[in-house]
Design a protein around this motif. Structure first.
Motif, PDB file in Angstrom:
ATOM      1  N   LEU A 112       0.719  -1.221  -0.074  1.00  0.00           N
ATOM      2  CA  LEU A 112      -0.187  -0.004  -0.041  1.00  0.00           C
ATOM      3  C   LEU A 112       1.010   1.332  -0.091  1.00  0.00           C
ATOM      4  CD1 LEU A 112      -2.848  -1.206   2.528  1.00  0.00           C
ATOM      5  CD2 LEU A 112      -2.953  -0.927   0.160  1.00  0.00           C
ATOM      6  N   ARG A 113       2.210   1.132   0.195  1.00  0.00           N
ATOM      7  CA  ARG A 113       3.153   2.264   0.253  1.00  0.00           C
ATOM      8  C   ARG A 113       3.042   2.967  -1.243  1.00  0.00           C
ATOM      9  NH1 ARG A 113       8.290   0.694   3.926  1.00  0.00           N
ATOM     10  NH2 ARG A 113       7.121   0.985   6.056  1.00  0.00           N
ATOM     11  N   ILE A 114       2.810   2.297  -1.986  1.00  0.00           N
ATOM     12  CA  ILE A 114       2.543   3.028  -3.419  1.00  0.00           C
ATOM     13  C   ILE A 114       1.911   4.323  -3.391  1.00  0.00           C
ATOM     14  CG2 ILE A 114       0.640   1.779  -4.486  1.00  0.00           C
ATOM     15  CD1 ILE A 114       2.613   1.282  -6.940  1.00  0.00           C
ATOM     16  N   PHE A 115       0.727   4.186  -2.601  1.00  0.00           N
ATOM     17  CA  PHE A 115      -0.058   5.595  -2.369  1.00  0.00           C
ATOM     18  C   PHE A 115       0.529   6.720  -1.782  1.00  0.00           C
ATOM     19  CE2 PHE A 115      -3.127   2.159  -2.550  1.00  0.00           C
ATOM     20  CZ  PHE A 115      -4.034   2.476  -3.798  1.00  0.00           C
ATOM     21  N   GLY A 116       1.786   6.376  -1.192  1.00  0.00           N
ATOM     22  CA  GLY A 116       2.537   7.483  -1.085  1.00  0.00           C
ATOM     23  C   GLY A 116       3.256   8.467  -1.952  1.00  0.00           C
ATOM     24  N   ILE A 117       2.915   8.091  -3.104  1.00  0.00           N
ATOM     25  CA  ILE A 117       3.380   8.653  -4.378  1.00  0.00           C
ATOM     26  C   ILE A 117       2.579  10.159  -4.694  1.00  0.00           C
ATOM     27  CG2 ILE A 117       1.731   7.790  -6.083  1.00  0.00           C
ATOM     28  CD1 ILE A 117       4.142   7.884  -8.019  1.00  0.00           C
ATOM     29  N   VAL A 118       1.522  10.023  -3.849  1.00  0.00           N
ATOM     30  CA  VAL A 118       0.808  11.351  -3.662  1.00  0.00           C
ATOM     31  C   VAL A 118       1.309  12.039  -2.591  1.00  0.00           C
ATOM     32  CG1 VAL A 118      -1.398  12.487  -3.152  1.00  0.00           C
ATOM     33  CG2 VAL A 118      -1.217  10.431  -4.437  1.00  0.00           C
ATOM     34  N   PRO A 119       1.954  13.393  -2.557  1.00  0.00           N
ATOM     35  CA  PRO A 119       2.629  13.907  -1.495  1.00  0.00           C
ATOM     36  C   PRO A 119       2.105  13.924  -0.309  1.00  0.00           C
ATOM     37  CG  PRO A 119       3.337  15.031  -3.662  1.00  0.00           C
ATOM     38  CD  PRO A 119       2.147  14.187  -4.016  1.00  0.00           C
ATOM     39  N   GLU A 120       0.777  14.378  -0.104  1.00  0.00           N
ATOM     40  CA  GLU A 120       0.077  14.790   1.017  1.00  0.00           C
ATOM     41  C   GLU A 120      -0.536  13.537   1.676  1.00  0.00           C
ATOM     42  OE1 GLU A 120      -0.930  15.824  -2.508  1.00  0.00           O
ATOM     43  OE2 GLU A 120      -0.223  17.855  -2.154  1.00  0.00           O
ATOM     44  N   LEU A 121      -0.419  12.050   0.906  1.00  0.00           N
ATOM     45  CA  LEU A 121      -0.619  11.110   1.440  1.00  0.00           C
ATOM     46  C   LEU A 121       0.751  10.395   1.955  1.00  0.00           C
ATOM     47  CD1 LEU A 121      -3.211   9.641  -0.715  1.00  0.00           C
ATOM     48  CD2 LEU A 121      -3.513  10.841   1.197  1.00  0.00           C
TER      49      LEU A 121
END
Length: 149
Positions: A112-121
């Motif tokens: 799920l760390r792939i969603f870290g690509i969104v800077p705010e997340l």
């Protein structure tokens, strides 16, 4: 015998039966390695959410993926040494394959760390998945080393 996606879900929801199944299935070693690789790559991609504008994307992905993979290997070695040699329970018998399979699947939430690509997340995703993977690793180690307490 459950499928790979079911094992991923079971490991992620901390299902003890899934960890027991993975522990006993020697054929799951490649699957566990795949989980670690995908989780590491997702971490590398997600870590780009921390980068400032204009930072190289590809180099950062490979760098953070490698760091994630090395960190996983270090944790596995540490768990093997401490759990298997320094603090074993009477029922504990150390089998490296069983330990690597269960610890490998405990990395499933890291995908799920792939969603870290969104800077705010990025920060919330990395905090959540780190805690989640730590809890999953506790379950995995408990099953692999036959701890009762």
């Amino acid at each position: 015998m459950t499928t790979f996606p079911h094992r991923l879900m079971g490991a992620s929801v901390l299902d003890v039966a899934t960890y027991e199944e993975v522990e006993a299935d020697r054929g799951a070693t490649a699957q566990a390695f795949l989980v670690v690789l995908i989780s590491s790559l997702a971490g590398g991609i997600g870590a780009t959410g921390f980068a400032r504008a204009g930072a190289p994307f590809v180099g950062g992905v490979f760098f953070w993926s490698a760091i994630s993979l090395i960190a996983w290997a270090a944790w596995a070695l540490l768990v093997f040494e401490i759990g298997g040699r320094l603090l074993p329970e009477p029922e504990t018998r150390v089998d490296v394959g069983e330990l690597l399979r269960t610890i490998g699947f405990s990395s499933a939430p890291g995908m799920l760390r792939i969603f870290g690509i969104v800077p705010e997340l990025a920060l919330p995703v990395f905090i959540l998945t780190t805690v989640w993977m730590l809890v999953a690793m506790v379950v995995a180690v408990r099953q692999a080393l036959d701890y009762r307490s």
